[in-house]
Design an enzyme around this catalytic site. Structure first.
Site, short mmCIF file in Angstrom:
data_model
loop_
_atom_site.label_atom_id
_atom_site.label_comp_id
_atom_site.label_asym_id
_atom_site.label_seq_id
_atom_site.Cartn_x
_atom_site.Cartn_y
_atom_site.Cartn_z
N GLY A 11 0.78 -1.23 0.00
CA GLY A 11 0.00 0.00 0.00
C GLY A 11 0.81 1.28 0.00
N MET A 89 -4.43 -6.11 -7.11
CA MET A 89 -3.95 -7.10 -8.09
C MET A 89 -5.02 -8.07 -8.55
SD MET A 89 -1.04 -5.85 -8.34
CE MET A 89 0.08 -6.91 -9.20
N LEU A 92 -11.13 -6.89 -12.14
CA LEU A 92 -12.53 -6.63 -11.80
C LEU A 92 -13.38 -6.77 -13.05
CD1 LEU A 92 -11.82 -3.52 -9.57
CD2 LEU A 92 -12.63 -5.75 -8.76
N ASN A 106 -6.99 3.95 -11.62
CA ASN A 106 -5.98 2.92 -11.38
C ASN A 106 -4.62 3.47 -11.77
OD1 ASN A 106 -4.91 0.25 -10.85
ND2 ASN A 106 -4.76 0.00 -13.07
N HIS A 108 -0.89 2.23 -13.14
CA HIS A 108 -0.27 1.09 -13.80
C HIS A 108 1.18 1.44 -14.13
CE1 HIS A 108 -0.06 -2.51 -16.32
NE2 HIS A 108 0.53 -1.77 -17.24
N SER A 135 1.36 5.26 -15.39
CA SER A 135 0.16 5.92 -15.90
C SER A 135 -0.98 5.80 -14.90
CB SER A 135 -0.30 5.26 -17.22
OG SER A 135 0.75 5.22 -18.16
N LEU A 143 -8.98 -4.34 -19.44
CA LEU A 143 -7.85 -4.29 -18.51
C LEU A 143 -6.85 -3.20 -18.90
CD1 LEU A 143 -6.45 -5.74 -16.07
CD2 LEU A 143 -5.14 -7.00 -17.78
N ASP A 144 -6.49 -2.36 -17.91
CA ASP A 144 -5.46 -1.33 -18.12
C ASP A 144 -5.76 -0.48 -19.36
OD1 ASP A 144 -2.99 -3.73 -17.04
OD2 ASP A 144 -4.18 -2.30 -15.88
N THR A 171 8.68 5.36 -7.16
CA THR A 171 8.81 6.71 -6.57
C THR A 171 8.06 7.73 -7.43
OG1 THR A 171 10.86 7.27 -7.77
CG2 THR A 171 11.11 6.12 -5.68
#
Ligand code: GRF
Length: 195
Positions: A11, A89, A92, A106, A108, A135, A143-144, A171
């Site tokens: 997290g 991970m 959905l 989200n 990615h 992104s 997905l993504d 980072t």
């Protein structure tokens, strides 16, 4: 604005988001939810006084709909305006996503639309890419996929391994996601482009 954050592990992105929602920021965290009761991020959230919940996906085996029906309970109870997937991970279904259409984000670890899916850093290195990054996008059934709300770019350095690259990208994620959330919570969908 109320923000629910879904995690699966440590997290660190959730912490960055939570720690950014202070002062005149239009949003505040209302729930941190995980598919793993042992996720390290749950304690970090609890230590920050944030409500947490966990729904273990394993008992549901392949029954994605049944898992999502359970996951929805604490999530809908928290009445979020925005849902942020942060190191979450599990894939959905379109049904679940449709309940939050236009208000689920989200992060990615690639420069989408390149390298959707997993192992993004190894794939970028193997492809001999010079540039890489992360992104933030609106979540859609695919997905993504979905509209890009932010990207951060960095160079792949000689000698980079998937591990060193992942650590450096992380980072940048910690800077990008809070910047995107701040704009998004202020109803501004202008993409954040770093640097
Ligand atoms: C990291 O690999 C990050 O690139 C991706 O999710 C993983 C875990 O992130 N977004 P976190 O520390 O749980 O936020």
């Amino acid at each position: 604005k109320r923000v629910a954050i879904l995690i699966s592990g440590g997290g660190s992105n959730m912490v960055s988001l939570v720690d950014s929602m202070t002062g005149d920021h239009p949003a505040r965290p209302c729930l941190v939810l995980s598919n793993d009761a042992g996720a390290g991020g749950l304690k970090k959230a609890a230590d920050r006084g944030i409500a947490t919940a966990a729904v273990d996906h394993r008992p549901f085996k392949g029954d994605r709909a049944a898992f999502e029906a359970e996951l929805l309970k604490p999530l809908e109870q928290a009445q979020p305006d925005i849902v942020c997937l942060a190191g979450f991970m599990r894939v959905l279904t379109g049904d679940f996503v449709s309940r939050f259409q236009g208000r689920m984000l989200n992060i990615h670890p690639s420069l989408l639309p390149k390298y959707k899916g997993l192992n993004t850093h190894a794939r970028a290195i193997a492809a001999g890419d010079i540039e890489h990054g992360c992104s933030v996008h609106e979540v859609t059934a695919a997905l993504d996929d979905g509209p890009i709300l932010g990207q951060a770019r960095l160079n792949i350095e000689a000698g980079d391994t998937p591990e060193t690259l992942a650590a450096r990208v992380l980072t940048y994620e910690h800077r990008l996601y809070p910047a995107v959330l701040r704009r998004f919570a202020g109803n501004d969908r202008t993409p954040v482009l770093l640097p």
